[in-house]
Design a protein around this motif. Structure first.
Motif, PDB file in Angstrom:
ATOM      1  N   LEU A 107       0.801  -1.225   0.000  1.00  0.00           N
ATOM      2  CA  LEU A 107       0.000   0.000   0.000  1.00  0.00           C
ATOM      3  C   LEU A 107       0.832   1.272   0.000  1.00  0.00           C
ATOM      4  O   LEU A 107       0.304   2.353  -0.228  1.00  0.00           O
ATOM      5  CB  LEU A 107      -0.989  -0.010   1.164  1.00  0.00           C
ATOM      6  N   GLY A 108       2.142   1.163   0.220  1.00  0.00           N
ATOM      7  CA  GLY A 108       3.013   2.320   0.101  1.00  0.00           C
ATOM      8  C   GLY A 108       3.411   2.621  -1.331  1.00  0.00           C
ATOM      9  O   GLY A 108       3.989   3.671  -1.623  1.00  0.00           O
ATOM     10  N   ASN A 109       3.084   1.724  -2.246  1.00  0.00           N
ATOM     11  CA  ASN A 109       3.395   1.926  -3.654  1.00  0.00           C
ATOM     12  C   ASN A 109       2.485   3.017  -4.213  1.00  0.00           C
ATOM     13  O   ASN A 109       1.265   2.959  -4.055  1.00  0.00           O
ATOM     14  CB  ASN A 109       3.203   0.611  -4.422  1.00  0.00           C
ATOM     15  N   ALA A 110       3.059   4.000  -4.885  1.00  0.00           N
ATOM     16  CA  ALA A 110       2.292   5.125  -5.429  1.00  0.00           C
ATOM     17  C   ALA A 110       1.438   4.723  -6.634  1.00  0.00           C
ATOM     18  O   ALA A 110       0.524   5.450  -7.016  1.00  0.00           O
ATOM     19  CB  ALA A 110       3.239   6.251  -5.823  1.00  0.00           C
ATOM     20  N   CYS A 111       1.711   3.571  -7.219  1.00  0.00           N
ATOM     21  CA  CYS A 111       1.060   3.164  -8.464  1.00  0.00           C
ATOM     22  C   CYS A 111      -0.281   2.474  -8.188  1.00  0.00           C
ATOM     23  O   CYS A 111      -0.331   1.365  -7.651  1.00  0.00           O
ATOM     24  CB  CYS A 111       1.978   2.231  -9.238  1.00  0.00           C
ATOM     25  N   GLU A 112      -1.361   3.114  -8.582  1.00  0.00           N
ATOM     26  CA  GLU A 112      -2.687   2.531  -8.367  1.00  0.00           C
ATOM     27  C   GLU A 112      -2.981   1.409  -9.357  1.00  0.00           C
ATOM     28  O   GLU A 112      -3.760   0.515  -9.052  1.00  0.00           O
ATOM     29  CB  GLU A 112      -3.751   3.624  -8.394  1.00  0.00           C
ATOM     30  N   ARG A 113      -2.337   1.428 -10.500  1.00  0.00           N
ATOM     31  CA  ARG A 113      -2.473   0.304 -11.442  1.00  0.00           C
ATOM     32  C   ARG A 113      -1.915  -0.967 -10.786  1.00  0.00           C
ATOM     33  O   ARG A 113      -2.537  -2.026 -10.835  1.00  0.00           O
ATOM     34  CB  ARG A 113      -1.753   0.612 -12.741  1.00  0.00           C
ATOM     35  N   TYR A 114      -0.760  -0.840 -10.157  1.00  0.00           N
ATOM     36  CA  TYR A 114      -0.165  -1.973  -9.447  1.00  0.00           C
ATOM     37  C   TYR A 114      -1.116  -2.497  -8.374  1.00  0.00           C
ATOM     38  O   TYR A 114      -1.345  -3.699  -8.264  1.00  0.00           O
ATOM     39  CB  TYR A 114       1.172  -1.565  -8.829  1.00  0.00           C
ATOM     40  N   LEU A 115      -1.681  -1.582  -7.579  1.00  0.00           N
ATOM     41  CA  LEU A 115      -2.587  -2.010  -6.508  1.00  0.00           C
ATOM     42  C   LEU A 115      -3.824  -2.704  -7.066  1.00  0.00           C
ATOM     43  O   LEU A 115      -4.276  -3.714  -6.520  1.00  0.00           O
ATOM     44  CB  LEU A 115      -2.995  -0.820  -5.647  1.00  0.00           C
ATOM     45  N   TYR A 116      -4.363  -2.176  -8.161  1.00  0.00           N
ATOM     46  CA  TYR A 116      -5.526  -2.807  -8.783  1.00  0.00           C
ATOM     47  C   TYR A 116      -5.171  -4.227  -9.243  1.00  0.00           C
ATOM     48  O   TYR A 116      -5.907  -5.187  -8.972  1.00  0.00           O
ATOM     49  CB  TYR A 116      -6.036  -1.977  -9.973  1.00  0.00           C
ATOM     50  N   LEU A 117      -4.054  -4.357  -9.962  1.00  0.00           N
ATOM     51  CA  LEU A 117      -3.653  -5.672 -10.477  1.00  0.00           C
ATOM     52  C   LEU A 117      -3.352  -6.646  -9.338  1.00  0.00           C
ATOM     53  O   LEU A 117      -3.764  -7.808  -9.381  1.00  0.00           O
ATOM     54  CB  LEU A 117      -2.441  -5.527 -11.400  1.00  0.00           C
ATOM     55  N   ALA A 118      -2.655  -6.175  -8.303  1.00  0.00           N
ATOM     56  CA  ALA A 118      -2.323  -7.049  -7.173  1.00  0.00           C
ATOM     57  C   ALA A 118      -3.588  -7.479  -6.438  1.00  0.00           C
ATOM     58  O   ALA A 118      -3.768  -8.663  -6.132  1.00  0.00           O
ATOM     59  CB  ALA A 118      -1.365  -6.329  -6.220  1.00  0.00           C
ATOM     60  N   TYR A 119      -4.471  -6.537  -6.161  1.00  0.00           N
ATOM     61  CA  TYR A 119      -5.698  -6.843  -5.428  1.00  0.00           C
ATOM     62  C   TYR A 119      -6.568  -7.850  -6.189  1.00  0.00           C
ATOM     63  O   TYR A 119      -7.213  -8.704  -5.598  1.00  0.00           O
ATOM     64  CB  TYR A 119      -6.486  -5.563  -5.155  1.00  0.00           C
ATOM     65  N   ASN A 120      -6.577  -7.754  -7.496  1.00  0.00           N
ATOM     66  CA  ASN A 120      -7.411  -8.629  -8.317  1.00  0.00           C
ATOM     67  C   ASN A 120      -6.676  -9.876  -8.810  1.00  0.00           C
ATOM     68  O   ASN A 120      -7.212 -10.622  -9.635  1.00  0.00           O
ATOM     69  CB  ASN A 120      -7.987  -7.840  -9.497  1.00  0.00           C
ATOM     70  N   GLY A 121      -5.469 -10.103  -8.307  1.00  0.00           N
ATOM     71  CA  GLY A 121      -4.718 -11.312  -8.665  1.00  0.00           C
ATOM     72  C   GLY A 121      -4.271 -11.356 -10.100  1.00  0.00           C
ATOM     73  O   GLY A 121      -4.168 -12.427 -10.690  1.00  0.00           O
TER      74      GLY A 121
ATOM     75  N   GLY B 237      -4.367   3.127 -16.802  1.00  0.00           N
ATOM     76  CA  GLY B 237      -3.843   2.414 -17.969  1.00  0.00           C
ATOM     77  C   GLY B 237      -2.340   2.232 -17.964  1.00  0.00           C
ATOM     78  O   GLY B 237      -1.817   1.366 -18.659  1.00  0.00           O
ATOM     79  N   GLU B 238      -1.631   3.057 -17.172  1.00  0.00           N
ATOM     80  CA  GLU B 238      -0.171   2.987 -17.185  1.00  0.00           C
ATOM     81  C   GLU B 238       0.378   2.950 -15.773  1.00  0.00           C
ATOM     82  O   GLU B 238      -0.222   3.466 -14.840  1.00  0.00           O
ATOM     83  CB  GLU B 238       0.401   4.197 -17.923  1.00  0.00           C
ATOM     84  N   CYS B 239       1.553   2.376 -15.660  1.00  0.00           N
ATOM     85  CA  CYS B 239       2.255   2.313 -14.378  1.00  0.00           C
ATOM     86  C   CYS B 239       2.764   3.709 -14.024  1.00  0.00           C
ATOM     87  O   CYS B 239       3.325   4.403 -14.864  1.00  0.00           O
ATOM     88  CB  CYS B 239       3.432   1.339 -14.483  1.00  0.00           C
TER      89      CYS B 239
END
Length: 194
Positions: free
Chosen positions: A18-32, A180-182
């Motif tokens: 959750l400290g990662n600034a990238c919301e694309r990363y969080l979306y992808l991680a949360y959704n597997g 759409g982008e990291c």
């Protein structure tokens, strides 16, 4: 030699992510949706160095009578956040405190002047709020010479609320509304994922 990290968990946020600034990363991680991550042997050794640091520090904390617990799970059901803090210690002024332990290279250690790295601050804020502890410390050990730097962190309701709002925003995203982008660092795990 290479190792593969499996991204098998889904529908949960981890404090370290959750400290990662990238919301694309969080979306992808949360959704597997991150897929498997291939980790080179050098990076595995770097992670192992961090693990051995925890073993050493536990011995020091036990010898000084500061040790209360280590690696205790903390959890929130909604939004789903799950993690384990590094250490709970006794503090003569604050009672119980949490300690988040990090090893860092010499350049990164030198750049730490007034505060911990943002991602480590967020991680510790999550642990403080979930464990019901008011104060904590991010402790860095320089990998080059074992020098130490410590930064006190006080539980912040404002920071906690912004973390919860961010989690709920990520949960409400769809494939059409996710970024759409990291926007993370060069090492962000979502780079290259279409």
């Amino acid at each position: 030699m290479k190792y593969t990290k499996k991204w098998t968990t889904k529908d949960v946020f981890y404090p370290s992510m959750l400290g990662n600034a990238c919301e694309r990363y969080l979306y992808l991680a949360y959704n597997g949706l991150l897929g498997d991550q291939v980790i080179g042997a050098k990076l595995v050794r770097i992670f192992d160095t961090g693990s051995s640091l925890e073993v050493r520090m536990k011995k020091y904390f036990e010898r000084t009578g500061l040790f209360i617990a280590e690696e205790q799970p903390v959890r929130l059901n909604s939004p789903p956040i799950s993690g384990r803090y590094d250490f709970m210690l006794k503090h003569e002024e604050h009672g119980r405190i949490l300690l988040e332990l990090k090893s860092i290279n010499d350049r990164g250690f030198t750049e730490l002047i007034e505060a911990p790295k943002h991602e480590h601050l967020i991680q510790l804020q999550i642990y403080l709020n979930l464990a019901g502890v008011d104060n904590g410390v991010v402790l860095y050990e320089n990998k080059n010479d074992q020098a130490l730097k410590a930064f006190k962190v006080t539980k912040s309701l404002d920071t906690w609320n912004s973390i919860l709002e961010r989690c709920m925003r990520i949960q409400s995203m769809t494939p059409l509304t996710m970024p759409g982008e990291c926007t993370g660092e060069f090492y962000c795990a979502c780079r290259g994922i279409k």
